[in-house]
Each structure stands twice: as C-alpha cells, then as structure tokens.
Scaffold this active site. Sequence first.
Site, PDB file in Angstrom:
ATOM      1  N   GLU A  27      -0.226   9.056  10.382  1.00  0.00           N
ATOM      2  CA  GLU A  27      -1.583   8.544  10.564  1.00  0.00           C
ATOM      3  C   GLU A  27      -2.506   9.550  11.232  1.00  0.00           C
ATOM      4  OE1 GLU A  27      -1.027   3.733  10.833  1.00  0.00           O
ATOM      5  OE2 GLU A  27      -0.300   4.906  12.552  1.00  0.00           O
ATOM      6  N   ASP A  59      -4.979   2.275   1.866  1.00  0.00           N
ATOM      7  CA  ASP A  59      -5.367   1.694   3.157  1.00  0.00           C
ATOM      8  C   ASP A  59      -5.922   2.766   4.085  1.00  0.00           C
ATOM      9  OD1 ASP A  59      -2.858   2.892   3.222  1.00  0.00           O
ATOM     10  OD2 ASP A  59      -1.913   1.351   4.447  1.00  0.00           O
ATOM     11  N   HIS A  83       0.862  -1.184   0.000  1.00  0.00           N
ATOM     12  CA  HIS A  83       0.000   0.000   0.000  1.00  0.00           C
ATOM     13  C   HIS A  83       0.900   1.236   0.000  1.00  0.00           C
ATOM     14  CE1 HIS A  83      -4.220  -1.010   0.043  1.00  0.00           C
ATOM     15  NE2 HIS A  83      -3.929  -2.071   0.769  1.00  0.00           N
ATOM     16  N   TYR A 139      -7.360   6.567 -18.002  1.00  0.00           N
ATOM     17  CA  TYR A 139      -8.377   7.360 -17.324  1.00  0.00           C
ATOM     18  C   TYR A 139      -8.594   8.713 -17.988  1.00  0.00           C
ATOM     19  CZ  TYR A 139      -7.629   3.986 -13.536  1.00  0.00           C
ATOM     20  OH  TYR A 139      -7.521   2.849 -12.803  1.00  0.00           O
TER      21      TYR A 139
END
Length: 401
Positions: A379, A112, A107, A304
């Site tokens: 985080e 995540d 990741h 994309y």
Amino acid sequence: MNDVVAQAGALFDDMVALRRRIHREPEVGLQLPRTQEKILDALHGLPLEITTGRSTTSVVATLHGEAGVRPGSDPGRSILLRGDMDALPMPEDTGLEFASTVDGAMHACGHDSHVAMLVGAAHMLCDRRDELVGRVMFMFQPGEEGHHGARYMIEEGLLDGPPIDGAFAIHVTPSMPSGSVFARPGPQLASTNTVHITVRGRGGHASWPANALDPIPVACEIVLALQSLVTRRIDIFDPAVLTIAKIASGTTDNVIPEAAHLLGTLRTLSEATREKMLEGIRRVAAGVCAAHGATAEVDLPQGYPVTVNDDAFATWVLELAGETLGPDRSHLMCNPVMGAEDFSYVLQRVPGAMVFLGAAPPGVVDPAPIHSNRMVMDEQAMIAGAALHASVALKFTGSRQ
C-alpha cells in the site's frame, strides 16, 4: 514538485482506509452503488463539480484552477485522470483482515487502490487550487474488467465538453518493484477479441465412429492449425497471441456428440494484425471443417482496442516521474503487455498515457500477480501514485510554481 510526495504521504492513512473499505465490499461490472457512495463521501466538501453516470455508476469530478476564478487569466490546459472502480468475479484467498466479504468477488486487479490514489490526488490538487492554472477532470470508471465502462462514459459525453488536452492513468502491479513507474511510447497493451468456434458434425455410437461425424478430433485439429496460423502467418515484430482456453463437447463415454465448442481469446498490438488474424481464424476453422465434412460456426466479438500511449506524452511522463519520485523510480518498458485496457477508448480520442506502478509487497520473493486469488500489494506504493497523478496535473495544465 517533490513536495507533492510529502503531501501524498500525509494522506496515506486516508488512502489506505478508503482502499480497504472498497476492498471489503467489491462490486463487479457497471453498477457499483456502494463503491460510488464511498467515492462521493470521500470527495464531499471539496471544490469540485461532480456528476454521476446515467447508464453506469460512474463519477466525474472537475476541478477548475486559478483561471476558473480569475477572469482574464490564462485558461491553461485540461487533463483527465482516470481511476477504475470495479472488481473481478472470483474468490479471495489472501487472508487479509480486510478481505472481501462478498462471495465470488475480489479486488484482484488493484482497482481499489486506483480509486484511493485518485481521491488522494483530488484532495492534493484542491489544496493547491491557487497554483493550478487549468482544469482537471477526475474520471472514476466502473466496468473496466470486460464491460466497456470507459466507452459508456464517452457515449454519455465525457469528452464532449470543453476540450481535454491530455489523459493519464495508473495501473498497479505487484510484479514490479514498489513505487517504481514503467511505461513505453506507442502500443503498451493489446486489443482483445473473444473467439467462439462451434464445430458441427453428426452424433452416433462411440463404437461405430464411421457411422457418425465426430466433431472432437476436428476441433482438436483446428486448435493446432490456429497455432500454426500465428507462428507462420503473423510477423513476429507485430505479434498476436491466440489462446483456446476451453473445449467443451460430449456427455458420456459411449456417445459421439454432434458438436464441439471452442472458446478463447485473441490479443494483438495493431489493427492490421487484428484484422489479419480475424480473417485467418475464420478461414482455418472453415477449411479444417470442410476437409472432414463438418461445418464451422465462428463468432469473434470485438473487445478493447490497442492501448496506444502518445509518444511525446509517455516520454514526458517518464521524465516527470523521475523528477517527482527519483530517477531510479522511472523505467522505460522495452516490450508491451498482452493484457488489455479500456482506457484505450480515451487514448483514441485524447493524447495521453497509462503507466504501470510497481506495488510488490515487501519481503515476498514471488508475489502473486494481478487476477490471482492471492494477489496482495504494498500500500505504500499509493503515495507514489497519488503524487504522480498530482504532478502530472500541475505540470501539464500549468502551475504558478
């Protein structure tokens, strides 16, 4: 609305735990059964209508606010919140205690944390369901990393039910200050095309090139001519990036090969420039080859579309980010990013925006960027992300606050 930050902070440990569980077991592509199971477990018991994908392991969870349980109430508006789920096919070298346990998967793009923030927002909004007037759709999407996961979900009917009035997504980046939000109206990320060019000549002995037709110098000339195409035929205010990232040809030192293969990527910020570049690549490859008596085979698979933020929605989100997180945490981006996102498929159908959320790890002077084998993030930024998801949903759909 600032109380949503405190509410998100109370969920921080849960978001960290979920993010790390997903990080340890990364999955690549459209089939992510372990990740899907973790999401379903994290949403278990919430008052959500949950469906899973048929062609992919997507999860869609829908929350109906007060209008859904009180007949005659204002139905409010509906918003889609997206979190992508997939990892990248690459090794991890971070040394984290929760590093990937899956060889060749990591990741490294922060998906995540996108899942963890969206699950956190779902818990927050379910707790505030009595304040919520409209409808919130939580879109957990596999296959963002080149697999067109959003397009598959749309083809399965993601946007075919009751009208969705707005769409919002967050993408973390360790290259920006942690907890700060960055966005711009209009094109924010580029379109993509893969570039495959095969130059065909005639093989022979390396000591006798006149008796062969060497494709390698022709291929090299094409690379240089393509760069001139970009700098001399494309408006700098509607730019293109064309990178030939791989050249493959030959087997040994004394053999001229028959073919040379070029592989690269094209990025643009408008469909007009995209079409001009696609035509130009074909013309340059064919022309250079013709000048040398070789032939060109050109394949330009479409990736994309351009990710275009709705002007009004993007401006509103930046204002709301300032109100929710603090005025020093909301920033207008001057320039777009030439990376690409398949949230673009959603934004082609629904007005909305994607924002970047800074997640630079504390104390690191030059943090590794996304897609690096050493990418780590702060985080704590997930508190801001979950709070912003919840604020966008409450404010956009209508809230009794």
